[in-house]
Design a protein around this motif. Structure first.
Motif, PDB file in Angstrom:
ATOM      1  N   GLN A 144       0.828  -1.202   0.000  1.00 25.91           N
ATOM      2  CA  GLN A 144       0.000   0.000   0.000  1.00 25.91           C
ATOM      3  C   GLN A 144       0.864   1.254   0.000  1.00 25.91           C
ATOM      4  OE1 GLN A 144      -3.361   0.074  -0.502  1.00 25.91           O
ATOM      5  NE2 GLN A 144      -2.857   2.216  -0.855  1.00 25.91           N
ATOM      6  N   PHE A 157       3.690   5.836  -5.432  1.00 26.60           N
ATOM      7  CA  PHE A 157       3.513   6.023  -6.878  1.00 26.60           C
ATOM      8  C   PHE A 157       2.510   7.143  -7.131  1.00 26.60           C
ATOM      9  CE2 PHE A 157       1.263   5.102 -10.871  1.00 26.60           C
ATOM     10  CZ  PHE A 157       2.332   5.240 -11.741  1.00 26.60           C
ATOM     11  N   ASP A 158       1.432   7.129  -6.360  1.00 29.11           N
ATOM     12  CA  ASP A 158       0.404   8.152  -6.524  1.00 29.11           C
ATOM     13  C   ASP A 158       0.962   9.543  -6.225  1.00 29.11           C
ATOM     14  OD1 ASP A 158      -2.316   8.796  -7.120  1.00 29.11           O
ATOM     15  OD2 ASP A 158      -2.628   9.199  -4.997  1.00 29.11           O
ATOM     16  N   LEU A 213       2.112   1.881  -3.440  1.00 31.47           N
ATOM     17  CA  LEU A 213       1.054   2.474  -4.277  1.00 31.47           C
ATOM     18  C   LEU A 213       0.848   3.941  -3.915  1.00 31.47           C
ATOM     19  CD1 LEU A 213      -1.505  -0.508  -4.232  1.00 31.47           C
ATOM     20  CD2 LEU A 213      -0.072   0.204  -6.160  1.00 31.47           C
TER      21      LEU A 213
END
Lengths: 243, 243
Positions: free
Chosen positions: A200, A206-207, A203
């Motif tokens: 998580q 990356f966001d 992610l």
């Protein structure tokens, strides 16, 4: 920068060990380069001699595409002096992992933030030295692990034009804010089923990256099971951005 | 299967419109194939004439790599008879999107599940017919949108060996369970900043797929902004699994 050894690998890649002050490193250059080669800095989690086979394989792969590659030992790893606080953080991390506990962000901060603070200026000094060599030209990319180091380099080092980040290492949540300042093209590789990794967080990271062009590629196969085609995709990523 | 028109595209690809019962479709075959060509079924969200430019571009790209491609109109789209319940669900979806409300899973179920139930047997009948043609051989891949259709085909149709799924359409949460039954190699493309898309659901779906080899590639650029290199990565994905 002082070269301490030199050998030709089978495929005519020139491998030279060097030291920059107290920092040991390795430079690989394509044997057949006529013009100055673009450079990819190869990041790794520390321990050059243990990492050597994977780094050399990557270097040979990159040389076949016309890139020079270079790596340096991380502070506190390999033969470099240990730091008591870093050793303590590493022991705490190991203990949490062995107990199967979730790894506390506080431990990650103690381990990674000082490492990033020390390693990044060393990478920059290495880049200064490498770019004085006639066989090395710009542009420059960064590829590899310790995502915090790649992230900080992407923010502070304008000579780095693109980065392939391996989201398989611990990242302090505090670096999410810093990620917003990254604007260079990114390819982020994530091993989806890597149990030692906080998916998580990867992610979220990356966001957070501010780059207009960023690609996340998630594969199966565990921490060290990055598929061959992901390496080839990495080549194509650098071909798009470093040439 | 009855061919209703035939033309050569500029690059010598043969494009033939056909009908299979009441279902209109298009088949593209490489002009120069000497052996039966492997086949990629091209999924799309419905409305063949609107989708034609993108499908034909994809077909020409695939033909250059030696693949035949085919597509059919979806039930209730294009010139095919409308279904009152599907139209109602579509109107409810549009209303939710226009109001900026989160799209209720109940609406998605009403829209997608009957569509999948009707479309998948039609794709299978199309595949039966296509595979009787001497110019088409196995293996077969599926590429494209309406991820629920690709997912169901991957589960029920053993002739499909690999699928490139575009995670840019609504998926009923009920299909997460079905995703666990998928075992073929998958490449899942996700447009990270696609506002009409439920990113977390796409990630949950990727996680649920039972395939040992699955890759998620997330890019920027909005719903229709899939970068060119993702298409090339799709070619390489099929080259690994359909040849």
């Amino acid at each position: 920068m002082r070269f301490t050894s030199e050998q030709r690998l089978d495929d005519n890649v020139l491998e030279r060990e060097f030291t920059l002050g107290e920092i040991p490193g390795i430079l690989w250059t394509p044997g057949t380069a006529s013009a100055p080669a673009p450079l990819i800095l190869l990041g790794h989690p520390g321990g050059l001699s243990k990492m050597y086979p994977r780094l050399a394989a990557r270097a040979q792969h990159s040389a076949a595409q016309g890139y020079a590659t270079a790596t340096i030992e991380l502070p506190g790893s390999g033969d470099r002096p240990r730091d008591a606080a870093a050793e303590q953080a590493r022991a705490d991390l190991r203990r949490a992992l062995e107990a199967g506990d979730p790894v506390d962000d506080e431990i990650v901060c103690r381990l990674i933030l000082p490492l990033v603070d020390k390693a990044v200026p060393e990478w920059q000094a290495t880049l200064d030295a490498l770019l004085t060599l006639p066989e090395i030209g710009g542009p420059v990319g960064y590829a590899g692990g310790v995502i915090g180091i790649g992230l900080r380099l992407a923010v502070v080092e304008p000579r780095i034009s693109a980065a392939l980040l391996f989201a398989g290492s611990f990242v302090p949540r505090a670096m999410l804010e810093e990620a917003r300042q990254v604007t260079i093209p990114l390819l982020v590789l994530l091993q989806w089923d890597d149990e030692g990794n906080d998916r998580q967080l990867a992610l979220d990271l990356f966001d957070a990256f501010g780059s207009k062009e960023k690609t996340l590629q998630a594969n199966m196969g565990g921490h060290t099971g990055v598929p061959l085609f992901a390496g080839e995709d990495g080549n194509r990523f650098f071909a798009r951005h470093l040439k």
